[in-house]
Design a protein around this motif. Structure first.
Motif, mmCIF file in Angstrom:
data_model
loop_
_atom_site.group_PDB
_atom_site.id
_atom_site.type_symbol
_atom_site.label_atom_id
_atom_site.label_comp_id
_atom_site.label_asym_id
_atom_site.label_seq_id
_atom_site.Cartn_x
_atom_site.Cartn_y
_atom_site.Cartn_z
ATOM 1 N N THR A 20 0.926 -1.128 -0.223
ATOM 2 C CA THR A 20 0.041 -0.217 -0.048
ATOM 3 C C THR A 20 1.102 1.319 -0.033
ATOM 4 O OG1 THR A 20 -1.848 1.002 1.146
ATOM 5 C CG2 THR A 20 -0.115 0.243 2.662
ATOM 6 N N ARG A 21 0.507 2.377 -0.358
ATOM 7 C CA ARG A 21 1.069 3.365 -0.424
ATOM 8 C C ARG A 21 1.978 3.901 0.918
ATOM 9 N NH1 ARG A 21 -3.295 5.811 -3.332
ATOM 10 N NH2 ARG A 21 -2.544 6.129 -5.712
ATOM 11 N N THR A 22 3.260 3.947 0.621
ATOM 12 C CA THR A 22 3.968 4.300 1.734
ATOM 13 C C THR A 22 4.768 5.533 1.871
ATOM 14 O OG1 THR A 22 4.271 2.037 2.216
ATOM 15 C CG2 THR A 22 5.768 3.113 3.396
ATOM 16 N N LEU A 23 4.845 6.361 3.050
ATOM 17 C CA LEU A 23 5.376 7.566 2.944
ATOM 18 C C LEU A 23 6.388 7.606 4.422
ATOM 19 C CD1 LEU A 23 5.862 10.696 2.214
ATOM 20 C CD2 LEU A 23 3.967 11.095 3.716
ATOM 21 N N VAL A 24 7.871 7.966 4.066
ATOM 22 C CA VAL A 24 8.697 8.018 5.025
ATOM 23 C C VAL A 24 9.525 9.211 5.047
ATOM 24 C CG1 VAL A 24 10.550 6.629 6.103
ATOM 25 C CG2 VAL A 24 8.801 5.477 5.327
ATOM 26 N N THR A 25 9.722 10.029 6.076
ATOM 27 C CA THR A 25 10.260 11.111 6.126
ATOM 28 C C THR A 25 11.720 11.029 6.606
ATOM 29 O OG1 THR A 25 9.847 11.586 8.533
ATOM 30 C CG2 THR A 25 8.184 12.372 6.852
ATOM 31 N N ALA A 26 12.481 11.920 6.065
ATOM 32 C CA ALA A 26 13.942 12.385 6.294
ATOM 33 C C ALA A 26 14.351 13.683 6.217
ATOM 34 C CB ALA A 26 14.887 11.150 5.506
ATOM 35 N N TYR A 27 15.571 14.095 6.473
ATOM 36 C CA TYR A 27 16.064 15.527 6.313
ATOM 37 C C TYR A 27 17.379 15.391 5.495
ATOM 38 C CZ TYR A 27 17.118 20.233 6.952
ATOM 39 O OH TYR A 27 17.633 21.805 6.765
ATOM 40 N N ASP A 28 17.391 15.916 4.561
ATOM 41 C CA ASP A 28 18.716 16.051 3.580
ATOM 42 C C ASP A 28 19.565 17.048 4.244
ATOM 43 O OD1 ASP A 28 20.694 15.889 1.946
ATOM 44 O OD2 ASP A 28 19.695 16.103 0.174
ATOM 45 N N LEU A 29 20.859 16.829 5.259
ATOM 46 C CA LEU A 29 21.434 18.118 5.381
ATOM 47 C C LEU A 29 22.313 18.772 4.193
ATOM 48 C CD1 LEU A 29 23.353 15.797 8.358
ATOM 49 C CD2 LEU A 29 21.376 17.528 8.563
ATOM 50 N N GLU A 30 22.974 17.864 3.008
ATOM 51 C CA GLU A 30 23.426 18.542 2.058
ATOM 52 C C GLU A 30 22.751 19.556 1.582
ATOM 53 O OE1 GLU A 30 26.526 18.082 1.084
ATOM 54 O OE2 GLU A 30 26.991 16.326 1.981
ATOM 55 N N ALA A 31 21.343 19.257 1.232
ATOM 56 C CA ALA A 31 20.349 20.234 0.442
ATOM 57 C C ALA A 31 19.506 20.983 1.657
ATOM 58 C CB ALA A 31 19.135 19.329 -0.221
ATOM 59 N N ARG A 32 19.967 20.916 2.943
ATOM 60 C CA ARG A 32 19.153 21.627 3.771
ATOM 61 C C ARG A 32 17.582 21.668 3.432
ATOM 62 N NH1 ARG A 32 22.552 24.364 7.356
ATOM 63 N NH2 ARG A 32 20.433 24.658 8.477
ATOM 64 N N ALA A 33 17.096 20.563 3.307
ATOM 65 C CA ALA A 33 15.698 20.420 3.124
ATOM 66 C C ALA A 33 14.918 18.910 3.765
ATOM 67 C CB ALA A 33 15.478 20.508 1.445
ATOM 68 N N PRO A 34 13.639 19.203 3.527
ATOM 69 C CA PRO A 34 12.884 17.748 3.763
ATOM 70 C C PRO A 34 13.129 16.832 2.637
ATOM 71 C CG PRO A 34 11.768 19.510 4.768
ATOM 72 C CD PRO A 34 12.858 20.058 3.920
ATOM 73 N N HIS A 35 13.169 15.475 3.054
ATOM 74 C CA HIS A 35 13.208 14.571 2.085
ATOM 75 C C HIS A 35 12.139 13.403 2.226
ATOM 76 C CE1 HIS A 35 14.625 12.118 -1.385
ATOM 77 N NE2 HIS A 35 14.430 11.147 -0.673
ATOM 78 N N PHE A 36 11.108 13.206 1.358
ATOM 79 C CA PHE A 36 9.988 12.345 1.523
ATOM 80 C C PHE A 36 10.380 11.008 0.610
ATOM 81 C CE2 PHE A 36 8.359 16.328 2.304
ATOM 82 C CZ PHE A 36 7.917 16.285 3.655
ATOM 83 N N PHE A 37 10.579 9.977 1.106
ATOM 84 C CA PHE A 37 10.380 8.580 0.386
ATOM 85 C C PHE A 37 9.044 8.407 0.112
ATOM 86 C CE2 PHE A 37 14.520 8.340 2.755
ATOM 87 C CZ PHE A 37 15.419 7.912 1.531
ATOM 88 N N LYS A 38 8.626 8.034 -0.970
ATOM 89 C CA LYS A 38 7.263 7.672 -1.505
ATOM 90 C C LYS A 38 7.176 6.443 -2.381
ATOM 91 C CE LYS A 38 6.210 12.713 -1.590
ATOM 92 N NZ LYS A 38 5.379 13.698 -2.385
ATOM 93 N N SER A 39 6.410 5.547 -1.880
ATOM 94 C CA SER A 39 6.599 4.288 -2.588
ATOM 95 C C SER A 39 5.829 4.248 -4.024
ATOM 96 C CB SER A 39 5.984 3.204 -1.714
ATOM 97 O OG SER A 39 4.406 3.531 -1.714
ATOM 98 N N TRP A 40 5.113 5.292 -4.362
ATOM 99 C CA TRP A 40 4.425 5.435 -5.706
ATOM 100 C C TRP A 40 5.141 6.409 -6.662
ATOM 101 C CZ3 TRP A 40 2.935 7.650 -0.964
ATOM 102 C CH2 TRP A 40 2.943 8.987 -0.903
ATOM 103 N N ARG A 41 6.371 6.976 -6.093
ATOM 104 C CA ARG A 41 7.210 7.775 -6.972
ATOM 105 C C ARG A 41 8.462 7.213 -6.897
ATOM 106 N NH1 ARG A 41 6.252 13.523 -6.643
ATOM 107 N NH2 ARG A 41 8.442 13.785 -7.448
#
Length: 303
Positions: free
Chosen positions: A116-137
């Motif tokens: 099923t669709r799964t969304l997991v959060t992380a933060y990218d220190l290099e880009a200084r921005a949130p990063h979202f892992f998305k199973s449908w992307r």
């Protein structure tokens, strides 16, 4: 769109794992059959990856992840204590036990294989921005164990994960409670808010930080407390926002005060694990009616 959101909280993830065990028992269905989107941060992200992988084990088996693997993950050798100056000069824990546990519980494969669709959060220190892992992307995909390792990289506890050009840490720095992220994805995918959100906490911190203490703290003294303050404050704020955006009968937040167990992310002692389980049992008993309501909403009025 039926959404499950699971907070971060380290070893305290045993609380939502036990709540989900109860929900699966009452409905006779597994999590991936009940929800259209599962979102998680940190320990919640680990659970999200485990609960939606192909051939996923029932939630009750993931409780063992905390009982048996927790003490290994949150263990420091004398050499590491000395080398890290008890966590002041480098990360508090070596990640070998964590990586080993994630490999065994999550197996091989990509997040995009989720049932099923799964969304997991992380933060990218290099880009200084949130990063979202998305199973449908596919452009936001990744190997399940590495996705889980990234979201579990709480600053000062574990070192960041290098993944391609990114240096990723725990998404709890901006979304300890990922329910609003899931809400936004529902609107983006369907043009409508979720039809139902079940938001699971890992326990609210109860220890006060007394003014007399904080008034004299400098950088070193604030390092650990400020992480707890940020994680706890973000979680409560998202809960406040969601409850005002959605009708009362369309959002269920299951959270407990940690008045018995330690609120530390890494207290995996046998005593504290027992107290965390007791807090979860009390939460389930106290919120049994709300859990029944959630189960009826998820599978219909036949239960």
């Amino acid at each position: 769109m039926r959404v499950l959101s699971i907070d971060g909280g380290g070893i305290r993830g045993i609380i939502p794992a036990l709540v989900l065990t109860e929900i699966e028992a009452r409905t006779g269905r597994q999590v991936h059959e009940l929800f259209d989107l599962v979102a998680g941060t940190s320990t919640g992200g680990v659970l999200a990856c485990a609960l939606t992988r192909p051939g996923a084990a029932p939630a009750r088996e993931l409780v063992e992840l905390y009982r048996t693997e927790g003490p290994r993950i949150f263990h420091r050798s004398a050499a590491h204590r000395l080398r890290s100056a008890d966590g002041l000069l480098e990360e508090k824990y070596d990640d070998r036990a964590l990586v080993d546990a994630l490999d065994r519980y999550l197996g091989d494969g990509l997040l995009s294989e989720a049932t099923t669709r799964t969304l997991v959060t992380a933060y990218d220190l290099e880009a200084r921005a949130p990063h979202f892992f998305k199973s449908w992307r596919h452009d936001l995909d990744g190997p399940r164990p590495q996705v889980a390792r990234a979201t579990a990289a709480a600053p000062t506890y574990f070192e960041p994960l290098r993944l391609g050009a990114m240096s990723l840490v725990d998404g709890g720095v901006f979304a300890t409670n990922p329910a609003m992220c899931a809400y936004a994805e529902s609107v983006r995918l369907h043009g409508l808010p979720p039809s139902f959100v079940l938001s699971l906490g890992t326990g609210s911190q109860m220890r006060p930080i007394h003014h007399e203490q904080a008034a004299s703290w400098g950088l070193v003294q604030w390092v650990r407390p400020v992480i707890d303050v940020v994680f706890d404050g973000v979680s409560d704020t998202v809960s406040y926002q969601l409850e005002r955006l959605m009708p009362d009968d369309r959002v269920v937040r299951l959270q407990t005060d940690l008045d018995l167990a330690s609120d530390a992310l890494d207290d995996a002692s046998p005593r504290n694990l027992g107290l965390l389980e007791l807090q979860a049992r009390r939460l389930i008993e106290r919120e049994s009616g709300a859990i029944d309501t959630a189960c009826r909403t998820l599978v219909g009025s036949s239960i």
